[in-house]
Structures are given as C-alpha cells and as structure tokens.
Design an enzyme around this catalytic site. Structure first.
Site, PDB file in Angstrom:
ATOM      1  CG  ASP A 137      -9.246   0.403   5.638  1.00  0.00           C
ATOM      2  OD1 ASP A 137      -8.951   0.190   4.539  1.00  0.00           O
ATOM      3  OD2 ASP A 137      -8.019  -0.045   6.418  1.00  0.00           O
ATOM      4  CD  GLN A 140      -3.040  -4.281   6.525  1.00  0.00           C
ATOM      5  OE1 GLN A 140      -2.994  -3.399   5.932  1.00  0.00           O
ATOM      6  NE2 GLN A 140      -3.715  -5.498   6.263  1.00  0.00           N
ATOM      7  CE  LYS A 150      -3.613  -2.306   2.323  1.00  0.00           C
ATOM      8  NZ  LYS A 150      -4.353  -2.640   3.734  1.00  0.00           N
TER       9      LYS A 150
END
Ligand code: NAP
Length: 292
Positions: free
Chosen positions: A118, A95, A51
């Site tokens: 997200d 994460q 990412k």
C-alpha cells in the site's frame, strides 16, 4: 472535452502484471497478497471484494483474513508478525479505516516494509519523498500514471503545469503533491484543505485540478479554468431511496458543470478507482519479484 477512461488505462497495467505473474509461476512463485479486513464496514467490504477479484483475474493469490470489529490491536499485531514471517506472502494489505480502538499508525508501522504494497509505511513514505526506489501509494501513483498517459497521447504538458490538489490526506493529497513535484514530472503544486481561505481562487489557477476531499460536488464548473485537466478522486455514497442499493456513488466534482470547462475529466466510478487497483496489482508483483 474528453472523458478519461480509467478502466481502459488500467487494463494495460493489468495485462502487464498478468504476464509477469505467469513468468513468476513458471519459476515456482505464485504472488500472494494477504488482505486483512477488520469489521463489517460496507464500503471497506466492497473495496476488499473488488481488490480480491482483480487479484484473481491476473493470477495473483489472495489470503483473505476477516476479523470481527472487536478484535484487539494485540491480535492484529501478532497476525501481522506472522504474515511478515510467512515466505508464501509477498504483500500485506490492511484495509483502512480500522475500528477506532485500533491505532492505524501502529498497525501500518508493524508491516514489514518489503511487504508494504500500500506504500503507507514510514519507510516507503521516506523513500518516496527522497525519490528512492520503494512502494508508491496506489491512488497517487495511479493518478500520475493517468496524467502521463494523457501527456503521452495528447497535446498536454505536465512539466511546468500548475496542479492544484484539494485534500492533504496521507494516502492521497499529500503523497500526490510529492510525486507531481518530482523533477521527473515537474509540475508546480498547490495543496488546499479546510484551512484554505478562498478555495475557488486556488482552483481557478489549476491547469490540473485534483479533487480528493471526500465531499460530493465540492468542485463546480465555476471553480474550474477553461481547458483544465480534472481528476476526481472522491468516492461518496449519496442516498437515493429509489436506487437499487439505496445510494449512488458520486465524486467530489460536479460532473455536468465541470465537463463544460475541462479538457479532460475522470468519471466516478470508472476513473481513478480502476487505476488504484491496477497499481496495487503491480506493487504485489514487484514484491513477489523481489522475493520474501
Ligand atoms: P480524508 O482523509 O478525509 O481527507 C480529505 C481531505 O480533504 C482533508 O485534507 C481535508 O482537509 C480536505 N477537505 C475536506 N473538505 C474540504 C473542503 N470543503 N475544502 C477544502 N479541503 C477539504 O480523505 P481521503 O482518504 O484523502 O479520501 C478523499 C476522497 O477520495 C474520499 O472520497 C475517498 O473515498 C476517495 N478515495 C478514492 C480512492 C480511489 O481509488 N478512487 C482512493 C482513496 C480515497 P483537512 O485536512 O483540513 O481536514
């Protein structure tokens, strides 16, 4: 049968985010994503690295925050409070999965919805369910993008199609069902899980079959209708002692037997993964355009 090239599809979105990032920079704003990794899980580390590389390639800054596996929930929450207040940070990504002693839902709920790139915060989820504007979760959004691209370029109609999703997680299966059943897409949805009595009876009905179970080769050719569009979300590490890394990545779909039946199929790697990252980049630029 056509293999859906996720990398090429993602490239278009990446170019668009690159241009929007350049325009923001001219106005003195550099989009910035804070990336929080707790612990040293090798898969998580590789996702975070991927990412951050993609962010840098389109000109987005990332603030790389690595914490040890024994970091307390309290420390993470105070970090998130600081990032929420930081005007230089437009998006926050924690994460997952987090170490067991940390409650993921408490951490996700602490992220300011306007920085929730997200799309996992309850406010983002609520907006998605209601069809309101807000951050959409990257993997389901990337899959919808892919399906719309296939529809646009080829003789295939999403409206009225029967989409069967194998998996009901909060990050893939369930939100994907919500997005595909919205009027703007207009598919009919079946969601399968471990309580589904006869999985192949369901999958054989699918015009669009999406496998998001995290089980290598769960879907085999005999479970797929002729001409189905098959999207393989699974990313599984299968041990291969002779391989350089000691493993190889494979999806939830047995590619060879399924490719004989499918009209379109995504590979693993190189299918859904690049689209997920592209949608993350887009969400970060959206966040930066909205301001902090
Ligand atoms: P998850 O939270 O473990 O959920 C898996 C879902 O699949 C659950 O709903 C489970 O049912 C269902 N399932 C498992 N085995 C099944 C079986 N034999 N028959 C029917 N249903 C079954 O996983 P996830 O986070 O959604 O991820 C799924 C896969 O996608 C993983 O391989 C993950 O690495 C991959 N992934 C890829 C991307 C990408 O960008 N490419 C992004 C996210 C995830 P129950 O609810 O009944 O347990």
């Amino acid at each position: 049968m056509t293999i859906i090239d996720g990398k090429t599809m993602a490239q278009k979105v990446r170019e668009d985010t690159q241009q929007r990032t350049a325009a923001l920079k001219k106005k003195g704003v550099t989009p910035c994503l804070a990336v929080v990794l707790v612990g040293e899980d090798p898969s998580s580390l590789s996702y975070v690295t991927g990412k951050e590389k993609a962010l840098a390639e389109v000109g987005i800054d990332s603030r790389d925050i690595r914490l040890t596996a024994n970091t307390t929930e309290e420390v993470i929450l105070s970090l998130i409070a600081r990032l929420n207040a930081d005007k230089g940070v437009h998006g926050i990504l924690v994460q997952l999965p987090l170490p067991r002693h940390i409650r993921e839902s408490v951490v996700i709920d602490a992220i300011a919805p306007k920085k929730d790139v997200d799309g996992f915060h309850p406010i983002s989820v609520g907006n998605m369910v209601l069809g309101k504007k807000g951050f959409l979760p990257c993997t389901p959004n990337g899959i919808v993008y892919m399906l719309k691209e296939i529809e646009r370029k080829l003789a295939f109609s999403l409206s009225g199609a029967h989409a069967v999703i194998v998996g009901r997680s909060n990050i893939v299966g369930r939100p994907l069902g919500i997005l595909l059943s919205q009027k703007s897409v207009n598919a009919t949805i079946t969601i399968c899980h471990t309580g589904t009595r006869n999985l192949s009876e369901m999958t054989l009905q699918a015009d669009i079959l999406i496998a998001a179970a995290g089980k290598p080769a769960l879907i085999t050719g005999d479970m797929v209708k002729n001409g189905a569009v098959v999207i393989d979300v699974g990313v599984n590490r299968v041990s291969v002692p002779t391989a350089k890394k000691g493993y190889r990545l494979c999806g939830d779909v047995d590619f060879d037997s399924t490719a004989k039946k499918a009209s379109f199929i995504t590979p693993v790697p190189g299918g859904v993964g690049p689209m997920t990252i592209a949608m993350l980049l887009r969400n970060v630029v959206d966040a930066a355009e909205m301001g902090t």
